[in-house]
Scaffold this motif. Sequence first.
Motif, PDB file in Angstrom:
ATOM      1  N   GLU A  44     -32.425  29.986  58.008  1.00 45.90           N
ATOM      2  CA  GLU A  44     -31.922  29.343  56.868  1.00 45.90           C
ATOM      3  C   GLU A  44     -30.326  29.440  56.370  1.00 45.90           C
ATOM      4  O   GLU A  44     -30.162  28.928  55.311  1.00 45.90           O
ATOM      5  CB  GLU A  44     -32.857  28.916  55.754  1.00 45.90           C
ATOM      6  N   GLY A  45     -29.918  30.495  56.696  1.00 45.80           N
ATOM      7  CA  GLY A  45     -28.435  31.039  56.494  1.00 45.80           C
ATOM      8  C   GLY A  45     -28.172  32.381  56.889  1.00 45.80           C
ATOM      9  O   GLY A  45     -28.051  32.520  57.922  1.00 45.80           O
ATOM     10  N   TYR A  46     -27.897  33.253  55.764  1.00 44.13           N
ATOM     11  CA  TYR A  46     -27.508  34.688  56.265  1.00 44.13           C
ATOM     12  C   TYR A  46     -28.000  35.664  55.397  1.00 44.13           C
ATOM     13  O   TYR A  46     -28.381  35.340  54.021  1.00 44.13           O
ATOM     14  CB  TYR A  46     -25.968  34.643  56.120  1.00 44.13           C
ATOM     15  N   LYS A  47     -28.306  36.997  55.872  1.00 43.21           N
ATOM     16  CA  LYS A  47     -28.634  37.854  54.877  1.00 43.21           C
ATOM     17  C   LYS A  47     -27.058  38.739  54.675  1.00 43.21           C
ATOM     18  O   LYS A  47     -26.317  39.100  55.572  1.00 43.21           O
ATOM     19  CB  LYS A  47     -29.452  38.869  55.642  1.00 43.21           C
ATOM     20  N   LEU A  48     -26.999  38.898  53.428  1.00 49.41           N
ATOM     21  CA  LEU A  48     -25.776  39.708  53.103  1.00 49.41           C
ATOM     22  C   LEU A  48     -26.308  40.962  52.541  1.00 49.41           C
ATOM     23  O   LEU A  48     -27.416  41.342  51.917  1.00 49.41           O
ATOM     24  CB  LEU A  48     -25.058  38.887  52.109  1.00 49.41           C
ATOM     25  N   LEU A  49     -25.308  41.925  52.362  1.00 50.58           N
ATOM     26  CA  LEU A  49     -25.513  43.275  51.450  1.00 50.58           C
ATOM     27  C   LEU A  49     -24.540  43.314  50.420  1.00 50.58           C
ATOM     28  O   LEU A  49     -23.519  42.959  50.588  1.00 50.58           O
ATOM     29  CB  LEU A  49     -25.189  44.534  52.506  1.00 50.58           C
ATOM     30  N   ALA A  50     -25.093  43.505  49.195  1.00 48.86           N
ATOM     31  CA  ALA A  50     -24.152  43.417  48.166  1.00 48.86           C
ATOM     32  C   ALA A  50     -24.210  45.090  47.735  1.00 48.86           C
ATOM     33  O   ALA A  50     -25.064  45.624  47.482  1.00 48.86           O
ATOM     34  CB  ALA A  50     -24.757  42.698  47.033  1.00 48.86           C
ATOM     35  N   GLU A  85     -30.076  43.691  49.196  1.00 49.67           N
ATOM     36  CA  GLU A  85     -29.939  42.509  50.226  1.00 49.67           C
ATOM     37  C   GLU A  85     -29.959  41.187  49.331  1.00 49.67           C
ATOM     38  O   GLU A  85     -30.428  40.894  48.276  1.00 49.67           O
ATOM     39  CB  GLU A  85     -31.305  42.488  51.001  1.00 49.67           C
ATOM     40  N   VAL A  86     -29.110  40.524  49.909  1.00 54.18           N
ATOM     41  CA  VAL A  86     -29.008  38.921  49.365  1.00 54.18           C
ATOM     42  C   VAL A  86     -29.460  37.763  50.519  1.00 54.18           C
ATOM     43  O   VAL A  86     -28.633  38.042  51.534  1.00 54.18           O
ATOM     44  CB  VAL A  86     -27.575  38.782  48.958  1.00 54.18           C
ATOM     45  N   PHE A  87     -30.139  36.966  50.102  1.00 56.01           N
ATOM     46  CA  PHE A  87     -30.422  36.026  51.286  1.00 56.01           C
ATOM     47  C   PHE A  87     -29.761  34.638  50.935  1.00 56.01           C
ATOM     48  O   PHE A  87     -30.179  34.273  49.535  1.00 56.01           O
ATOM     49  CB  PHE A  87     -32.171  35.638  51.453  1.00 56.01           C
ATOM     50  N   LEU A  88     -28.864  34.126  51.493  1.00 63.93           N
ATOM     51  CA  LEU A  88     -28.221  32.971  51.188  1.00 63.93           C
ATOM     52  C   LEU A  88     -28.640  31.811  52.030  1.00 63.93           C
ATOM     53  O   LEU A  88     -28.613  31.793  53.371  1.00 63.93           O
ATOM     54  CB  LEU A  88     -26.454  33.134  51.633  1.00 63.93           C
ATOM     55  N   VAL A  89     -29.058  30.850  51.427  1.00 67.69           N
ATOM     56  CA  VAL A  89     -29.754  29.532  52.048  1.00 67.69           C
ATOM     57  C   VAL A  89     -28.519  28.634  51.963  1.00 67.69           C
ATOM     58  O   VAL A  89     -28.107  28.226  51.028  1.00 67.69           O
ATOM     59  CB  VAL A  89     -30.857  29.148  51.570  1.00 67.69           C
ATOM     60  N   THR A  90     -28.003  28.406  53.276  1.00 62.90           N
ATOM     61  CA  THR A  90     -26.834  27.469  53.533  1.00 62.90           C
ATOM     62  C   THR A  90     -26.534  26.935  54.633  1.00 62.90           C
ATOM     63  O   THR A  90     -27.330  27.344  55.792  1.00 62.90           O
ATOM     64  CB  THR A  90     -25.556  28.240  53.107  1.00 62.90           C
ATOM     65  N   THR A  91     -26.080  25.757  55.050  1.00 64.71           N
ATOM     66  CA  THR A  91     -25.658  25.256  56.271  1.00 64.71           C
ATOM     67  C   THR A  91     -24.283  25.603  56.466  1.00 64.71           C
ATOM     68  O   THR A  91     -23.845  25.305  57.685  1.00 64.71           O
ATOM     69  CB  THR A  91     -25.971  23.708  56.214  1.00 64.71           C
ATOM     70  N   LEU A  92     -23.544  26.436  55.718  1.00 64.64           N
ATOM     71  CA  LEU A  92     -22.241  26.792  56.102  1.00 64.64           C
ATOM     72  C   LEU A  92     -22.100  27.847  57.071  1.00 64.64           C
ATOM     73  O   LEU A  92     -23.174  28.502  57.309  1.00 64.64           O
ATOM     74  CB  LEU A  92     -21.421  27.408  54.638  1.00 64.64           C
ATOM     75  N   GLY A  93     -21.101  27.804  57.842  1.00 62.75           N
ATOM     76  CA  GLY A  93     -20.743  28.850  58.845  1.00 62.75           C
ATOM     77  C   GLY A  93     -20.244  30.256  58.349  1.00 62.75           C
ATOM     78  O   GLY A  93     -19.738  30.343  57.147  1.00 62.75           O
TER      79      GLY A  93
END
Length: 189
Positions: free
Chosen positions: A145-151, A159-167
Amino acid sequence: VMLQNTIADKYTYSLNSVSDFKAKILESSFDGMLLKINSTEFWSKLVGKFNAYNILSVYSAASILGLPKNELLKAISSLDAVAGRFQFYKKNKITAIVDYAHTPDALESILKSINEIKTVTPGSLSQTNGRGEKLVLKITVKTNEGYKLLARKGKLVQEVFLVTTLGESEIKEIIEATSPKSCRKKKGS
């Protein structure tokens, strides 16, 4: 079974089926929900189906205890979200959602609520008042659904889960554009 051998009354509440107390979400946005409980419509600043159930349970119990309906709806309408529970921040065209969902069910509930609103755009994080060590966001994994980021800030990592359709490149641009200037990497480093 618990009620079978008692003189207790039984009351039910639901968003989907026949019950003593019934609610329906008429509108939903990040600003709140227009709800209809039994035959009365009112606005709540809370968001998400899970909050509609919470509101309905409070309304049901308070009604059974005899609280006046108008006072009850006025009080419920004034409720604000609990810090860290489906809290959202808007700036320009960016919306960030903060929720400390600690279980898979809680996270699933939040993601479903976001999907029901269908106006989610990627969020950004920043330092408060320039104090402390810099905050760094890094994309680590592509998810369904998007990307996992580390803050990362100092020794703390979230961990931050970003739900997006962006690349990935678009997200990196947003992170760069919204990071405080003191946190941006210098060219060549």
